[in-house]
Design a protein around this motif. Structure first.
Motif, short mmCIF file in Angstrom:
data_model
loop_
_atom_site.label_atom_id
_atom_site.label_comp_id
_atom_site.label_asym_id
_atom_site.label_seq_id
_atom_site.Cartn_x
_atom_site.Cartn_y
_atom_site.Cartn_z
N ASN A 292 -21.50 -6.01 -85.75
CA ASN A 292 -22.06 -4.67 -85.61
C ASN A 292 -22.08 -3.90 -86.92
OD1 ASN A 292 -22.60 -4.93 -82.87
ND2 ASN A 292 -20.60 -4.13 -82.25
N GLY B 141 -29.16 8.50 -80.53
CA GLY B 141 -27.87 8.82 -79.95
C GLY B 141 -27.42 10.24 -80.22
N ARG B 142 -28.07 10.90 -81.16
CA ARG B 142 -27.66 12.25 -81.56
C ARG B 142 -28.48 13.34 -80.88
NH1 ARG B 142 -28.14 12.29 -87.88
NH2 ARG B 142 -27.30 14.38 -87.53
N ASP C 56 -30.26 4.33 -72.11
CA ASP C 56 -30.86 4.82 -73.35
C ASP C 56 -32.17 4.10 -73.63
OD1 ASP C 56 -28.76 6.55 -73.86
OD2 ASP C 56 -27.67 5.12 -75.11
N CYS D 86 -33.06 3.94 -82.87
CA CYS D 86 -31.82 3.35 -83.38
C CYS D 86 -30.63 3.90 -82.60
CB CYS D 86 -31.65 3.68 -84.87
SG CYS D 86 -33.02 3.12 -85.89
N ASN D 87 -29.53 3.15 -82.62
CA ASN D 87 -28.32 3.54 -81.90
C ASN D 87 -28.57 3.64 -80.40
OD1 ASN D 87 -25.59 4.21 -81.66
ND2 ASN D 87 -25.96 6.40 -81.98
N VAL E 254 -27.48 2.53 -77.21
CA VAL E 254 -26.20 1.96 -76.80
C VAL E 254 -26.24 1.37 -75.40
CG1 VAL E 254 -23.75 2.48 -76.38
CG2 VAL E 254 -24.94 3.54 -78.31
N GLY F 177 -29.78 -1.55 -81.37
CA GLY F 177 -28.50 -1.08 -80.86
C GLY F 177 -27.85 -2.12 -79.96
N ASP G 132 -32.40 8.07 -85.04
CA ASP G 132 -31.13 7.88 -84.35
C ASP G 132 -31.17 8.66 -83.04
OD1 ASP G 132 -28.54 7.79 -83.42
OD2 ASP G 132 -27.60 8.27 -85.34
N LYS H 196 -33.78 7.25 -90.71
CA LYS H 196 -32.95 8.44 -90.53
C LYS H 196 -33.79 9.72 -90.48
CE LYS H 196 -29.09 6.16 -92.88
NZ LYS H 196 -28.16 6.17 -94.03
#
Length: 410
Positions: free
Chosen positions: A374, A152-153, A183, A176-177, A179, A197, A150, A130
């Protein structure tokens, strides 16, 4: 075999745990992160490892009732651990090559820093999770060999700023994340070498292209195998016509998975020994695995979903629910829209609706199974599963079953 395993599983505590793959740039698994459901650890503690009691409960479950080998096989387990637990324990009760210890990305006291330095010198891999680019973590970045972000943010410009310091320290970057496959491509271009992910379970679509030529042969075989009740002669003809499928099937039936008293030398002999239904089902599994460049992890996900859907389904729905779970990854395997894949398969309307839209009782069951894998840990919707069914028990049983079958068919 299934009933015996089910009886064994009912004697285990219901710990909600899933493994989520971490892949390299070639989409090969390099480890599994273990995620525990809220309240699933003894005493109702969170299984995230966010506190010392939760970390102790998590490790007790992993190394006791569940078994690390059963959950992750030969791959390292990525475990989130509490900082105060590391300080209290000093040296975790596991070999350095069997785990990656994940700690949250915020400044630490001197006692934790000393503990992490000692662990690093002892061979433990430590990951900072994180991470958001904050500038007061130099001491941790100097110790942590891996940094998880992450993606995705953040857009590309923000990610370049976030990864600047970890790259200066030579850290390995895990996205991470992730999707979508887009990505994955953008993170790879930015310098990430590990990925986590849902992207790898989704098709890489090309506008205007249906099922790729390389997958047409497998899809044709799958269509024939899925065409209702097949006779002994039909199965013999379909399987024998595909040399690669015949060899994989014979290797499978002669494996330790069945432990037959003698070697089976032909498809016809396999049919006579195991029965048409068993051979038909596993020929379908083997046909999926013959799709060119099919990732092993994706095949395992299909097997795991198939087994979960089968054992959770109401009476009389097991066979069709197995099919729904197995073919839920067919679009990703063939890199084609699910609607195009289903156009070539003789499935019933309820199976097609389950695969396309997750509607109907089979679709709702599939959605619950996917949600569980998930890490959402949903409840089973009313009417889609047999009384007393447990996603936690079905998942753990399915991991072992899919791993055994994957090894047998390798």
């Amino acid at each position: 075999m299934t009933s015996a395993k089910s009886e064994a599983s009912t004697r285990q505590p219901e710990v909600a745990v899933v493994r989520q793959p971490i892949l390299d740039s070639r989409r090969k698994v390099v480890g599994y992160e273990l995620t525990f459901g809220e309240g699933s650890a003894p005493g109702g503690a969170s299984g995230s490892g966010s506190s010392a009691p939760a970390t102790s409960a998590l490790l007790l479950d992993v190394f006791g009732d569940l078994g690390l080998e059963r959950l992750v096989g030969a791959y390292p387990a990525w475990l989130s651990v509490a900082r105060d637990w590391l300080v209290d324990v000093g040296m975790p009760p596991l070999r350095p090559d069997r785990a990656v210890l994940q700690i949250a990305a915020y400044p630490c006291r001197d006692d934790l820093l000393s503990t992490l330095q000692r662990l690093s010198r002892s061979g433990y891999a430590i990951a900072l999770e994180k991470y958001d680019g904050r500038k007061d973590l130099g001491d941790l970045l100097a110790i942590c060999s891996t940094v998880k972000i992450d993606v995705g943010r953040h857009d590309d410009e923000a990610l370049r700023a976030i990864i600047a310091d970890p790259l200066q320290y030579g850290a390995r970057l895990i996205a991470c994340n992730v999707v979508t496959n887009e990505d994955f491509d953008r993170c790879q271009a930015l310098g990430f070498t590990g990925f986590q992910g849902a992207f790898f379970a989704r098709p890489r679509l090309v506008r205007g292209r249906g099922v790729a030529t390389s997958g047409i042969g497998a899809l044709r075989t799958l269509g024939e195998l899925s065409g209702g009740e097949l006779s002994f002669e039909d199965l013999d003809r379909i399987i024998a016509a595909d040399i690669g499928l015949s060899l994989k099937l014979l290797r499978y039936v002669n494996s330790a998975f069945f432990a037959l008293p003698r070697t089976i030398g032909s498809v016809r002999e396999a049919l006579a020994m195991l029965g048409s239904r068993t051979v038909s089902r596993w020929a379908t599994v083997m046909a999926l695995s013959t799709i060119p460049d099919a990732p092993n992890e994706l095949i395992e996900i299909g097997l795991r979903r198939a087994h979960m859907c089968e054992v959770l389904a109401p009476a009389g729905e097991g066979e069709s629910s197995f099919t729904v779970g197995l073919f839920s990854v067919a679009d990703a395997l063939l890199d084609a829209p699910m609607s195009d894949v289903l156009d070539s398969l003789p499935f019933s309307e309820d199976v097609c609706e389950a695969l396309l839209h997750h509607t109907g009782s089979k679709g709702e069951l599939l959605a619950a199974v996917i949600g569980y894998e998930n890490g959402a840990f949903p409840e089973l919707p009313d009417g889609c599963a047999k009384p007393g069914a447990s996603l936690a028990l079905a998942y753990r049983e399915a991991i072992e079953w899919a791993d055994e079958l994957g090894a047998a068919g390798a």
